[in-house]
Design an enzyme around this catalytic site. Sequence first.
Site, PDB file in Angstrom:
ATOM      1  N   CYS A  55       0.847  -1.120   0.077  1.00 27.83           N
ATOM      2  CA  CYS A  55       0.045   0.062   0.034  1.00 27.83           C
ATOM      3  C   CYS A  55       0.886   1.309  -0.207  1.00 27.83           C
ATOM      4  O   CYS A  55       1.735   1.598   0.751  1.00 27.83           O
ATOM      5  CB  CYS A  55      -0.959  -0.024   1.444  1.00 27.83           C
ATOM      6  SG  CYS A  55      -1.960   1.491   1.285  1.00 27.83           S
ATOM      7  N   CYS A  57      -0.065   4.289   0.599  1.00 25.94           N
ATOM      8  CA  CYS A  57      -0.559   5.368   1.570  1.00 25.94           C
ATOM      9  C   CYS A  57      -0.108   5.116   2.912  1.00 25.94           C
ATOM     10  O   CYS A  57      -1.019   5.354   4.026  1.00 25.94           O
ATOM     11  CB  CYS A  57      -2.093   5.256   1.676  1.00 25.94           C
ATOM     12  SG  CYS A  57      -2.666   5.564  -0.316  1.00 25.94           S
ATOM     13  N   CYS A  75      -1.854  -5.025  -0.977  1.00 20.17           N
ATOM     14  CA  CYS A  75      -3.173  -4.810  -1.613  1.00 20.17           C
ATOM     15  C   CYS A  75      -3.614  -6.107  -2.013  1.00 20.17           C
ATOM     16  O   CYS A  75      -2.958  -6.842  -2.813  1.00 20.17           O
ATOM     17  CB  CYS A  75      -3.024  -3.664  -2.651  1.00 20.17           C
ATOM     18  SG  CYS A  75      -4.741  -3.169  -3.279  1.00 20.17           S
ATOM     19  N   CYS A  86     -10.730   1.066   2.611  1.00 21.33           N
ATOM     20  CA  CYS A  86      -9.545   1.370   2.199  1.00 21.33           C
ATOM     21  C   CYS A  86      -9.126   2.843   2.343  1.00 21.33           C
ATOM     22  O   CYS A  86      -9.768   3.719   1.656  1.00 21.33           O
ATOM     23  CB  CYS A  86      -9.785   0.937   0.635  1.00 21.33           C
ATOM     24  SG  CYS A  86      -8.221   1.563  -0.181  1.00 21.33           S
TER      25      CYS A  86
END
Lengths: 133, 107
Positions: A55, A57, A75, A86
């Site tokens: 991921c 983020c 992911c 999410c």
Amino acid sequence: MNEQQPSEKSMQRMQKYCDKYWEKTGTSPHPNAEVTDSVVKGLAAHVDELGRPLCPCNFYPDKKAELERSREWVCACDEMKIWKYCHCLLFVTPEGLPITEYLPEDHEGRQMYGLVEDPTPDKGREARHRAPA
Amino acid sequence: MGQPTAITDDQFESEVINSNTPVLVDFWAEWCGPCKAVAPTLVELAGDYDGRLKVVKVDVDENREAATRFGIRSIPSLLIFKDGAEVDRIIGALPKQQLAEKIDGHL
């Protein structure tokens, strides 16, 4: 993260994956295409760099150590599989909100976004059995 | 008119910890979708609060020291500092009104 553009091969792989996962979970891409494009590029760049779609983020002090520790943030991450949440805004409602309905009430997502109901409760949450009681 | 300013690990102490005005620090990354979503809001807030709040941006991929020091995990993480100390932490791309309410509580 390596900020060079990800390879076309990885981009196609991640785009295909997202297309299937939107359908499988009944979620939607973010209405702001730039949001989705950024995340797909981030995932593809991690595939190039690490071999897995980690991921983009999250901040990881050590990305390789993170992958050795767990697949939690690969992911689709554990939060998506368990709670359909999410935080990267890749798999969201048609309005662009992350689904928070199934999150524990003290989860940061619930606290930040409030209650966002799942418009397609019959889909997704393939690891719901792992949700804490 | 105020604009968010990009800072580095080396500038964190002078620009954030030693700042005379409260500071909103946006820990972000290039390929983070919600970071892109909240960026225009931060530009607006920097203008709205010009002179009362400094808005700075820290790219966590380029500035790992600050991100590690403050235990950043999810991004964007928006940390509010006042008198050199963290007083609030906002995680995610919240609407402008909600961000403004959080900021107002610390000015």
